[in-house]
Design an enzyme around this catalytic site. Sequence first.
Site, mmCIF file in Angstrom:
data_model
loop_
_atom_site.group_PDB
_atom_site.id
_atom_site.type_symbol
_atom_site.label_atom_id
_atom_site.label_comp_id
_atom_site.label_asym_id
_atom_site.label_seq_id
_atom_site.Cartn_x
_atom_site.Cartn_y
_atom_site.Cartn_z
ATOM 1 N N GLU A 63 0.835 -1.190 0.000
ATOM 2 C CA GLU A 63 0.000 0.000 0.000
ATOM 3 C C GLU A 63 0.875 1.247 0.000
ATOM 4 O O GLU A 63 1.917 1.293 0.666
ATOM 5 C CB GLU A 63 -0.916 0.006 1.227
ATOM 6 C CG GLU A 63 -1.928 1.133 1.253
ATOM 7 C CD GLU A 63 -2.962 0.927 2.359
ATOM 8 O OE1 GLU A 63 -3.549 -0.175 2.413
ATOM 9 O OE2 GLU A 63 -3.161 1.858 3.160
ATOM 10 N N ASP A 121 0.241 5.354 0.582
ATOM 11 C CA ASP A 121 -0.820 6.222 1.095
ATOM 12 C C ASP A 121 -0.470 7.700 1.092
ATOM 13 O O ASP A 121 0.609 8.090 1.551
ATOM 14 C CB ASP A 121 -1.113 5.894 2.568
ATOM 15 C CG ASP A 121 -1.723 4.538 2.770
ATOM 16 O OD1 ASP A 121 -2.257 3.973 1.814
ATOM 17 O OD2 ASP A 121 -1.663 4.047 3.917
ATOM 18 N N GLU A 151 -2.603 10.617 3.059
ATOM 19 C CA GLU A 151 -3.751 10.914 3.912
ATOM 20 C C GLU A 151 -3.650 12.376 4.340
ATOM 21 O O GLU A 151 -2.662 12.783 4.959
ATOM 22 C CB GLU A 151 -3.784 10.003 5.140
ATOM 23 C CG GLU A 151 -4.109 8.554 4.793
ATOM 24 C CD GLU A 151 -4.118 7.653 6.003
ATOM 25 O OE1 GLU A 151 -5.091 6.903 6.176
ATOM 26 O OE2 GLU A 151 -3.140 7.701 6.783
#
Length: 291
Positions: A106, A108, A110
Amino acid sequence: MALRRSFNALGVVCLCVVALSIAVSGRPATFLEDFRVTWADNHVRQLDGGRGIQLVLDQNSGCGFASKRQYLFGKVSMKIKLVPGDSAGTVTAFYMNSDTDTIRDELDFEFLGNRTGQPYTVQTNIYAHGKGDREQRVNLWFDPSADFHTYSISWSHSLIIFAVDDIPIRVYKNNEAKGIPYPKQQPMGVYSTLWEADDWATRGGLEKIDWKKAPFYAYYKDFDIEGCPVPGPANCPSNPNNWWEGPAYRTLNPAQAKNYQWVRANHMIYDYCTDKSRYPQTPKECTADNL
């Protein structure tokens, strides 16, 4: 053969918004051709003939969507105008995920909401072979709710770069030769969500979401994917002629390296590599060459 998906349209109100248009083989596509709703379909509304969508974060639910296809290497980007005003407790996420549970890979972005007037923080994280907990946080040097800015993830056999308006804010090199995991076997889909996380998102959970300010709005446009689709041509991910595998993309160029050091020196507020309370022994990847 690599595939390019390019979305270019005006941003629309989002109770989280993604504005899209696409040209593949000269044919415009709609949201449902390339994406699917993953969460709270009653909070998702197509706009402009399917070239845009509207997502809602309110006290009932957040929302999200994902690409129908997965990709192995390439570059994804989108222009985002983040939640304005008092956005404490909200998280706007843009990420890639292999959807393989405990062994997931993953990458990311955010975006952590804030109280009015406070800097917006972007958190990045990397999971490789199921191991994550590699958070870094940067305070953005502009107001990302005032206008659109481009956020991108570049992913090759050599290097992963998280960038903001083409300025690298995070670099993760392939150091498998040093025993450090690197995501390169599993294709990943492209995801975006708007959700409530006031137990941790703003000042470690001290600032709670103010539902009197709901619904919360974010805006997206110019979504672009260029990479090797899976399923797709089997030789695409290993093709050295893919532009992202070229010599110029195996390390940062001098201008990128200068900007990267500027971000780290002036805007980084948290790095797991230096968090001795979590990692008394510095993780191996932190001492490897990641420039």
